[in-house]
Write an enzyme that holds these catalytic residues in place. Structure first.
Site, short mmCIF file in Angstrom:
data_model
loop_
_atom_site.label_atom_id
_atom_site.label_comp_id
_atom_site.label_asym_id
_atom_site.label_seq_id
_atom_site.Cartn_x
_atom_site.Cartn_y
_atom_site.Cartn_z
N GLU A 59 0.82 -1.22 0.00
CA GLU A 59 0.00 0.00 0.00
C GLU A 59 0.85 1.27 0.00
OE1 GLU A 59 -2.57 -3.25 1.80
OE2 GLU A 59 -0.51 -2.55 2.12
N PHE A 121 -11.82 -8.25 13.36
CA PHE A 121 -10.67 -8.63 12.54
C PHE A 121 -10.33 -7.51 11.56
CE2 PHE A 121 -9.06 -10.76 8.60
CZ PHE A 121 -7.82 -11.09 9.11
N GLN A 122 -9.07 -7.14 11.53
CA GLN A 122 -8.56 -6.07 10.65
C GLN A 122 -9.28 -4.75 10.86
OE1 GLN A 122 -8.29 -7.56 6.54
NE2 GLN A 122 -6.18 -8.21 6.95
N LYS A 171 -17.71 -1.85 5.48
CA LYS A 171 -18.02 -2.85 4.45
C LYS A 171 -19.51 -2.90 4.10
CE LYS A 171 -16.96 -7.62 3.11
NZ LYS A 171 -16.30 -8.88 3.50
N MET A 480 23.37 9.84 3.77
CA MET A 480 23.25 11.09 4.53
C MET A 480 23.49 10.85 6.01
SD MET A 480 23.01 14.26 3.90
CE MET A 480 22.06 14.94 2.54
#
Length: 567
Positions: A59, A121-122, A171, A480
């Site tokens: 993602e 869940f999630q 959902k 760096m």
């Protein structure tokens, strides 16, 4: 039959299809995303929609690609991620887009409204997590609101000071039925960005220009976001004003013009920094006086009357006391300024001084026959591409070298993570830019370390045959970090040298992409040319000198007049 029931009810469609229709209303043709359980109803609707969906491999890759797309096209980048880890994986990209004012609309999946708050869940509190790093965020709680919320999200993302907006999608909201409205209007009384400047302030600025003996213009990304390079260039030439760009402003004014003094700030040019330090009038257009630009504030433009033009009133007086504040869109403000009669100039001595300094203090480095120097690599690249490529960078030394040694003569060709400094940004951002401009040459200049944070996105290059050229300036170090440890920590290289590295060319080949390794200075030019001219995606592993540092530099805590490593 009652008169009432004669009316046909509007056709009911699923929330997911309402969302697809709303996206089409916004002319969305391309989405970057990654499916998962909570967004499956939306992906099912996407299956039949004629909107191109690009499957990222992480993602973070999806959102940085959308940022690259937005940066060069000026259009809103659109992202879909699933709930929980999908949504938390885009948080870095949201923070990055927020800092650098990039317009995104990010749709995150969410568990069904019936279980929100039960640690389902999630499940993650996306609204709570993203509030500090978005311009605005929404959670759909009623399917009928979808068209309105999508319309508002795109409006907020793309107007005023542009930025990212999150829309959280439970959902069940994607499955329930609702109807399209005839016409969706945006009505946000609390959100009314100012585009047109206050004329009294314009007059003050023109008077200040007329009397100034040492004027300088500092131009940031605001000039580019407003698509105002043309007006900006006319304004600069009309009043004969010297220009300093921020890192993100590069390309707003052609780097090959005499009035361009270079980039300002920590790794900017001596001429640019001294011009700001000594100026008696500093005109900031669309820059936010970031600390990497200003250095120690006690020494920044102390003798200057400060004018600040910005579409975001919160930026004015935030860091630097402003004498002439002008709230408005850079393009509109410049149009108004250009309509006025030009005053007389009395700063020719100043321009001569700056011209001489520019010749006396260019960027410089030690050439070498034994070692490949990054500055040489980028100078060759600039010559081979006529300075015309779209350049995306990751973050670190290579980013500064690119800003210094790939001077930009045109706007909207420079994609870099400025405010947040996000490693892993360069490769996916280049991919997004190539989707926005399929016909242009896109080069991702990355370090070996940042590249390894999102290298899985090479898959997209292969899958869509994107001719992106990935140039790794490989010094087998967190360059760096190593440079700072060398300068400020007695060369105690704690966790900054990378002893174990993959063979990047072989890695590219594993993805089905052409890989080239460059190790010899005398073959550099030929091999680089071959890679750039190759028709298709290429990865170039260019082994550069590990000890090379970015110069000049304003050390932390110092004023911009206290640069080290000046020629």
């Amino acid at each position: 039959m009652s008169h009432h029931s004669m009316k046909t009810l509007p056709k009911q469609i699923s929330g997911a299809n309402l969302l697809i229709q709303a996206l089409k209303e916004e002319n969305v043709e391309l989405i970057f995303g990654y499916p998962g359980g909570a967004v499956l109803p939306l992906y099912d609707a996407l299956y039949d929609a004629d909107i191109v969906h690009i499957l990222a491999r992480h993602e973070q890759g999806a959102i940085h690609a959308a940022e690259g797309f937005a940066r060069v096209s000026g259009r809103v980048g659109v992202v879909i991620a699933t709930s929980g880890p999908g949504a938390t994986n885009v948080v870095t990209g949201l923070a990055d887009a927020m800092m650098d004012s990039l317009p995104l609309v990010v749709f995150t999946g969410q568990v069904a409204t019936s279980v929100i708050g039960t640690d389902a869940f999630q499940e993650a509190d996306v609204i709570g997590i993203t509030m500090p790093v978005t311009k605005h965020n929404y959670q759909i709680r009623n399917v009928e609101d979808i068209p309105q919320i999508v319309k508002e999200a795109f409006h907020i993302a793309s107007t005023g000071r542009t930025g990212p907006v999150v829309v959280d999608l439970p959902k069940n909201m994607m499955v329930e039925l609702g109807s399209m409205k005839e016409k969706v209007e945006v009505n946000l009384p609390g959100y009314q960005p100012t585009y047109e400047p206050n004329f009294i302030q314009i007059t003050k600025l023109l008077q200040a220009i007329e009397v100034a003996e040492k004027p300088v213009v500092l131009a940031g990304a605001g000039v580019l976001h407003a698509d105002a390079s043309k007006e900006f260039t006319e304004f600069i030439k009309k009043y004969n004003l010297p220009v300093v760009h921020t890192l993100l402003g590069l390309g707003g004014y052609p780097a090959n013009e005499e009035l361009f003094l270079g980039m300002g700030g920590m790794h900017g040019t001596y001429t640019a920094n001294m011009a700001m330090y000594e100026s008696d009038l500093l005109i900031n257009i669309g820059a936010r006086f970031d600390d990497r630009l200003t250095g120690n504030l006690d020494h920044f433009a102390k003798n200057a009357v400060v004018a600040h033009i910005d579409i975001d009133p919160a930026e004015i007086n935030k860091v630097i006391h402003t004498n002439i504040p002008i709230v408005g869109c850079a393009k509109e403000v410049l149009k108004v300024l250009l309509k006025q009669k030009g005053g007389k100039e009395n700063h020719s001595d100043w321009l001569n001084l700056l011209k001489n300094r520019k010749e006396a203090f260019p960027y410089h480095f030690e050439e070498s026959d034994e070692l490949i120097k990054p500055q040489t690599v980028l100078s060759h690249l600039h010559k081979m591409t006529n300075g015309n490529a779209i350049i995306s960078t990751d973050v670190g030394q290579h980013q500064m070298w690119a800003a210094q040694y790939y001077p930009l003569e045109k706007p909207h060709k420079w994609i870099t993570s400025g405010g947040l400094g996000t490693m892993g940004f360069g490769l996916p951002a280049a991919i997004g830019a190539q989707f926005a401009h399929p016909e242009e040459l896109v080069v991702a200049i990355v370090g070996d370390a940042g590249f390894q944070m999102t290298l899985q996105e090479l898959s997209i290059m292969k899958e869509h045959n994107l001719p992106v050229k990935v140039l790794i300036l490989n010094n087998a170090a967190l360059g760096m970090v190593r440079q700072w440890q060398s300068a400020f920590y007695n060369e105690r290289f704690s966790s900054s040298l990378i002893d174990c590295q993959p063979d990047f060319a072989k890695l590219a080949e594993a993805y089905g992409i052409k890989g080239i390794t460059i190790t010899k200075p005398d073959l550099l030019e030929t091999q680089l040319k071959e890679a750039i001219e190759y028709d298709g995606p290429v990865l170039i592993d260019c082994r550069i000198h590990q000890g090379e540092i970015v110069t000049p530099m304003v050390p932390p805590g110092k004023g911009i007049h206290e640069m080290e490593g000046v020629k």
